[in-house]
Scaffold this motif. Structure first.
Motif, PDB file in Angstrom:
ATOM      1  N   LYS A   1       0.914  -1.348  -0.003  1.00 56.17           N
ATOM      2  CA  LYS A   1       0.127  -0.107  -0.029  1.00 56.17           C
ATOM      3  C   LYS A   1       1.033   1.232  -0.020  1.00 56.17           C
ATOM      4  O   LYS A   1       0.163   2.325  -0.008  1.00 56.17           O
ATOM      5  CB  LYS A   1      -0.940   0.034   1.210  1.00 56.17           C
TER       6      LYS A   1
ATOM      7  N   LYS B   1       8.754   4.481  -7.387  1.00 56.59           N
ATOM      8  CA  LYS B   1       7.275   4.480  -7.283  1.00 56.59           C
ATOM      9  C   LYS B   1       6.470   5.368  -8.036  1.00 56.59           C
ATOM     10  O   LYS B   1       5.071   5.342  -8.383  1.00 56.59           O
ATOM     11  CB  LYS B   1       6.749   4.466  -5.889  1.00 56.59           C
TER      12      LYS B   1
ATOM     13  N   THR C   1       2.677   4.508  -1.028  1.00 55.57           N
ATOM     14  CA  THR C   1       2.574   5.374  -2.173  1.00 55.57           C
ATOM     15  C   THR C   1       3.925   6.135  -2.073  1.00 55.57           C
ATOM     16  O   THR C   1       4.559   6.124  -1.147  1.00 55.57           O
ATOM     17  CB  THR C   1       1.299   6.330  -2.081  1.00 55.57           C
ATOM     18  N   PRO C   2       4.357   6.814  -3.341  1.00 53.20           N
ATOM     19  CA  PRO C   2       5.494   7.588  -3.369  1.00 53.20           C
ATOM     20  C   PRO C   2       5.390   8.643  -2.308  1.00 53.20           C
ATOM     21  O   PRO C   2       6.399   9.160  -1.947  1.00 53.20           O
ATOM     22  CB  PRO C   2       5.450   7.918  -4.789  1.00 53.20           C
ATOM     23  N   TYR C   3       4.459   9.183  -1.929  1.00 53.23           N
ATOM     24  CA  TYR C   3       3.977  10.348  -1.030  1.00 53.23           C
ATOM     25  C   TYR C   3       4.362   9.821   0.518  1.00 53.23           C
ATOM     26  O   TYR C   3       4.811  10.577   1.187  1.00 53.23           O
ATOM     27  CB  TYR C   3       2.804  11.019  -1.295  1.00 53.23           C
ATOM     28  N   ASP C   4       4.030   8.391   0.520  1.00 52.72           N
ATOM     29  CA  ASP C   4       4.437   7.921   1.854  1.00 52.72           C
ATOM     30  C   ASP C   4       5.911   8.073   2.103  1.00 52.72           C
ATOM     31  O   ASP C   4       6.458   8.520   3.251  1.00 52.72           O
ATOM     32  CB  ASP C   4       4.005   6.688   2.167  1.00 52.72           C
TER      33      ASP C   4
END
Length: 370
Positions: A42, A74, A44-47
């Motif tokens: 799960k 990602k 994300t690149p922003y995580d």
């Protein structure tokens, strides 16, 4: 069950990490991210990006650079605004002296450039295809053989050239009258231009419906000053579009349906409430039955022409209860209106993978069989 539990735990951890970041408690956020990002599909690149901010501000630049690298892999940087924002983000200034930082920025810029080149190539191929596939009328109810797929045509309204697509299913036979669906798409109220040059429109779910039910699909384009809200000329242009299509393709004149999504679905109520219309049936998806150009004459939705509408209870654009109230108030006179409900899916449920198509298959199966 284990995967579901982990996914729920992941969301909770990311929420806690974000809260710690907002409070500038970087080391607490860093500890949480280290747990959350160990093993999850799960992420994300922003995580990863947020995690890198927590890491460098908790004095672990090596981990921050590693997470930034994973974020780039990602897809970080593929959105137009990503790279300028990242380069100016003061939260990451400590990393700017590292060679890895320069490599990270360089890879993002290359990926973005490659993506844009692919988009341009795809757009060129799309335009070439839809122009080539447009054919000329033959006359006397005789028809030239078209390629299956998409073709682009235009009508002229005053000085405006208005584009529309025609989708021809693979099973189309020019010698046999073919049912036809006119689809008024939503989301035009903020568009400055017609979007016919965008190849992504080929992915609209309505075209798979045309393929499944051997139906020609007519897809007019709109924009904020020529669309399905308050511009009556755009409404009336649909008749001109249909006149042109009937000259080029073997349309079953007694088997033409019209409807749309969101404000396109709202416009369908206008067509259905005309005293005389040329359509066999109508449909509205995620629509609010309330026009800006005039009041809907619900009593005219009782001409023996089915009108199917469908709304999700969790629609956050047009509240379900408001739509239901209008239906309950008018159903005694609007006898052709068949109101359907789904529990979840939001305003754009037709775009949900698999589920959206399944709902549309059932929805159109009922409408087209009437």
């Amino acid at each position: 069950m284990v995967q579901i539990a982990f996914a729920q735990n992941y969301d909770a951890l990311i929420g806690r990490a974000a809260e710690a970041l907002n409070q500038r408690n970087y080391c607490k956020a860093f500890d949480i991210f280290k747990t959350a990002l160990v093993d999850s599909t799960k992420v994300t690149p922003y995580d990863y990006y947020a995690a890198a901010i927590s890491a460098t501000n908790c004095n672990d630049d090596k981990q921050a650079l590693l997470w930034l690298s994973k974020a780039q892999i990602k897809g970080l940087g593929l959105a137009k605004e990503d790279i300028p924002y990242i380069e100016k983000d003061s939260s990451l200034f400590k990393l700017h002296d590292y060679t890895e930082w320069l490599l990270f920025i360089s890879k993002m810029k290359k990926s973005f450039s490659d993506q844009e080149s692919k988009k341009l190539k795809k757009a060129d191929e799309w335009l070439n295809t839809i122009y080539v596939n447009a054919i000329q009328p033959k006359g006397n109810r005789k028809f030239n053989k078209p390629n299956s797929g998409f073709a682009l045509y235009f009508t002229k309204v005053d000085s405006l050239h208005v584009p529309y697509l025609v989708y021809v299913p693979k099973t189309y036979n020019r010698l046999a009258p073919t049912k036809t669906i006119v689809f008024l798409h939503g989301g035009v109220v903020s568009l400055d231009d017609f979007m016919h040059k965008d190849p992504e429109f080929a992915n609209e779910p309505i075209f798979s419906i045309g393929e499944k039910f051997n139906a020609i699909v007519v897809y007019p384009f709109g924009k904020k000053d020529f669309g399905w809200v308050g511009q009556e000329k755009a409404f009336k242009n649909i008749y001109t579009v249909l006149d042109q299509v009937e000259q080029v393709y073997n349309v079953d004149l007694k088997n033409v349906y019209l409807g749309g999504m969101s404000n396109g679905g709202t416009a369908a109520f206008w067509f259905a409430s005309q005293n005389i219309n040329r359509f066999k049936g109508f449909f509205a998806i995620s629509a609010l039955p309330k026009l800006k150009i005039e009041e809907i004459r619900f009593k005219n939705l009782a001409q023996g022409k089915p009108f199917y509408s469908i709304n999700a209870k969790d629609d956050d654009v047009y509240p379900y209860n408001k739509v239901l109230e209008i239906y309950n108030t008018t159903k005694s006179v609007a006898k052709d209106w068949h109101f359907q409900t789904i529990e979840t899916g939001g305003h754009g449920f037709i775009y949900e993978p698999e589920k959206g198509i399944q709902i549309l298959d059932k929805f159109f199966g009922e409408l087209l069989s009437r």
